[in-house]
Design a protein around this motif. Structure first.
Motif, PDB file in Angstrom:
ATOM      1  N   MET A 166       0.840  -1.180   0.000  1.00  0.00           N
ATOM      2  CA  MET A 166       0.000   0.000   0.000  1.00  0.00           C
ATOM      3  C   MET A 166       0.885   1.243   0.000  1.00  0.00           C
ATOM      4  N   ARG A 167       0.620   2.149  -0.908  1.00  0.00           N
ATOM      5  CA  ARG A 167       1.401   3.382  -1.015  1.00  0.00           C
ATOM      6  C   ARG A 167       0.932   4.402   0.020  1.00  0.00           C
ATOM      7  N   PRO A 168       1.846   5.241   0.470  1.00  0.00           N
ATOM      8  CA  PRO A 168       1.445   6.277   1.425  1.00  0.00           C
ATOM      9  C   PRO A 168       0.450   7.245   0.781  1.00  0.00           C
ATOM     10  N   THR A 169      -0.311   7.935   1.606  1.00  0.00           N
ATOM     11  CA  THR A 169      -1.291   8.886   1.095  1.00  0.00           C
ATOM     12  C   THR A 169      -0.719  10.284   0.958  1.00  0.00           C
ATOM     13  N   THR A 170       0.444  10.533   1.525  1.00  0.00           N
ATOM     14  CA  THR A 170       1.120  11.819   1.357  1.00  0.00           C
ATOM     15  C   THR A 170       2.492  11.549   0.748  1.00  0.00           C
ATOM     16  N   PRO A 171       2.987  12.492  -0.057  1.00  0.00           N
ATOM     17  CA  PRO A 171       4.300  12.275  -0.670  1.00  0.00           C
ATOM     18  C   PRO A 171       5.388  12.190   0.392  1.00  0.00           C
ATOM     19  N   PRO A 172       6.352  11.304   0.187  1.00  0.00           N
ATOM     20  CA  PRO A 172       7.475  11.236   1.115  1.00  0.00           C
ATOM     21  C   PRO A 172       8.202  12.582   1.175  1.00  0.00           C
ATOM     22  N   SER A 173       8.618  12.948   2.361  1.00  0.00           N
ATOM     23  CA  SER A 173       9.288  14.230   2.586  1.00  0.00           C
ATOM     24  C   SER A 173      10.772  14.141   2.225  1.00  0.00           C
ATOM     25  N   VAL A 174      11.427  15.275   2.267  1.00  0.00           N
ATOM     26  CA  VAL A 174      12.880  15.332   2.082  1.00  0.00           C
ATOM     27  C   VAL A 174      13.546  14.409   3.106  1.00  0.00           C
ATOM     28  N   GLU A 175      13.067  14.449   4.343  1.00  0.00           N
ATOM     29  CA  GLU A 175      13.637  13.615   5.404  1.00  0.00           C
ATOM     30  C   GLU A 175      13.428  12.130   5.112  1.00  0.00           C
ATOM     31  N   ILE A 182      13.203  10.716   2.118  1.00  0.00           N
ATOM     32  CA  ILE A 182      14.119  10.349   1.035  1.00  0.00           C
ATOM     33  C   ILE A 182      15.541  10.242   1.581  1.00  0.00           C
ATOM     34  N   LEU A 183      15.931  11.168   2.454  1.00  0.00           N
ATOM     35  CA  LEU A 183      17.261  11.110   3.060  1.00  0.00           C
ATOM     36  C   LEU A 183      17.430   9.831   3.866  1.00  0.00           C
ATOM     37  N   GLU A 184      16.417   9.463   4.623  1.00  0.00           N
ATOM     38  CA  GLU A 184      16.490   8.230   5.413  1.00  0.00           C
ATOM     39  C   GLU A 184      16.651   7.010   4.502  1.00  0.00           C
ATOM     40  N   MET A 185      15.923   6.983   3.394  1.00  0.00           N
ATOM     41  CA  MET A 185      16.067   5.880   2.439  1.00  0.00           C
ATOM     42  C   MET A 185      17.471   5.843   1.858  1.00  0.00           C
ATOM     43  N   ALA A 186      18.012   7.009   1.522  1.00  0.00           N
ATOM     44  CA  ALA A 186      19.369   7.085   0.958  1.00  0.00           C
ATOM     45  C   ALA A 186      20.399   6.605   1.975  1.00  0.00           C
ATOM     46  N   ALA A 228      45.160  20.735  -2.722  1.00  0.00           N
ATOM     47  CA  ALA A 228      44.693  21.561  -1.606  1.00  0.00           C
ATOM     48  C   ALA A 228      43.256  21.163  -1.296  1.00  0.00           C
ATOM     49  N   PRO A 229      42.879  21.197  -0.036  1.00  0.00           N
ATOM     50  CA  PRO A 229      41.498  20.845   0.303  1.00  0.00           C
ATOM     51  C   PRO A 229      40.515  21.724  -0.466  1.00  0.00           C
ATOM     52  N   SER A 230      39.462  21.110  -0.951  1.00  0.00           N
ATOM     53  CA  SER A 230      38.434  21.852  -1.673  1.00  0.00           C
ATOM     54  C   SER A 230      37.105  21.625  -0.968  1.00  0.00           C
ATOM     55  N   GLU A 231      36.057  22.062  -1.606  1.00  0.00           N
ATOM     56  CA  GLU A 231      34.733  21.839  -1.026  1.00  0.00           C
ATOM     57  C   GLU A 231      34.499  20.338  -0.895  1.00  0.00           C
ATOM     58  N   PRO A 232      33.714  19.940   0.087  1.00  0.00           N
ATOM     59  CA  PRO A 232      33.454  18.500   0.253  1.00  0.00           C
ATOM     60  C   PRO A 232      32.644  17.951  -0.915  1.00  0.00           C
ATOM     61  N   ASP A 233      32.856  16.673  -1.202  1.00  0.00           N
ATOM     62  CA  ASP A 233      32.062  15.994  -2.216  1.00  0.00           C
ATOM     63  C   ASP A 233      30.634  15.890  -1.704  1.00  0.00           C
ATOM     64  N   THR A 234      29.685  16.091  -2.612  1.00  0.00           N
ATOM     65  CA  THR A 234      28.276  15.984  -2.236  1.00  0.00           C
ATOM     66  C   THR A 234      27.522  15.166  -3.277  1.00  0.00           C
ATOM     67  N   ILE A 235      26.564  14.436  -2.797  1.00  0.00           N
ATOM     68  CA  ILE A 235      25.645  13.708  -3.660  1.00  0.00           C
ATOM     69  C   ILE A 235      24.270  14.307  -3.412  1.00  0.00           C
ATOM     70  N   HIS A 236      23.724  14.915  -4.463  1.00  0.00           N
ATOM     71  CA  HIS A 236      22.415  15.560  -4.366  1.00  0.00           C
ATOM     72  C   HIS A 236      21.360  14.622  -4.935  1.00  0.00           C
ATOM     73  N   LEU A 237      20.308  14.435  -4.186  1.00  0.00           N
ATOM     74  CA  LEU A 237      19.147  13.694  -4.650  1.00  0.00           C
ATOM     75  C   LEU A 237      17.993  14.681  -4.728  1.00  0.00           C
ATOM     76  N   TYR A 238      17.281  14.653  -5.853  1.00  0.00           N
ATOM     77  CA  TYR A 238      16.207  15.611  -6.068  1.00  0.00           C
ATOM     78  C   TYR A 238      14.853  14.913  -5.916  1.00  0.00           C
ATOM     79  N   ARG A 239      14.207  15.237  -4.810  1.00  0.00           N
ATOM     80  CA  ARG A 239      12.999  14.558  -4.352  1.00  0.00           C
ATOM     81  C   ARG A 239      11.865  14.553  -5.376  1.00  0.00           C
TER      82      ARG A 239
END
Length: 129
Positions: free
Chosen positions: A1-10, A12-16, A75-86
């Motif tokens: 059964m699918r949820p009745t509200t879209p999953p939040s940013v949080e 999706i982050l928890e799933m990741a 030289a140290p640079s910005e940290p690596d990031t992985i962006h997920l677009y909800r």
């Protein structure tokens, strides 16, 4: 059964984070330090820089220096990031009917592939194997 509200940013982050915890430890160590960031959609400048027509076309993005291009002398640079677009992930979920956790995991793994210096073509070939 699918949820009745879209999953939040949080949600999706928890799933990741769960998906990341499930990959082999050797690979997980190599990704250590890369931040996972979940946003609703990619920013307009990112969409333009990637030559896309719409932010709905982009489910994930790796930003950083791939491991294959890093040197201990850099030289140290910005940290690596992985962006997920909800919202694009949710749209794909609706359109394909794929399991949402599996979809989030696939996007995350794809972006980790870029962290390892793989191209989209390399990743597609691996996914096909």
């Amino acid at each position: 059964m699918r949820p009745t509200t879209p999953p939040s940013v949080e949600d999706i982050l928890e799933m990741a984070e769960d998906a990341l915890a499930a990959i082999p430890e050797e690979l997980r160590r190599m990704v250590q330090g890369a931040a996972i960031i979940v946003e609703d959609v990619a920013e307009e400048d990112v969409v333009e820089a990637m030559g896309l027509d719409s932010p709905w076309e982009l489910t994930g993005l790796y930003r950083g220096v791939p491991l294959t291009a890093k040197s201990s002398l850099d030289a140290p640079s910005e940290p690596d990031t992985i962006h997920l677009y909800r919202e694009p992930i949710l749209l794909e979920w609706i359109e394909t009917g794929e399991d949402l956790f599996r979809l989030v995991r696939n996007v995350l793994i794809h972006e980790i592939g870029h962290h390892f210096g793989l191209s989209d073509e390399d990743i597609a070939r691996l996914e096909g194997d």
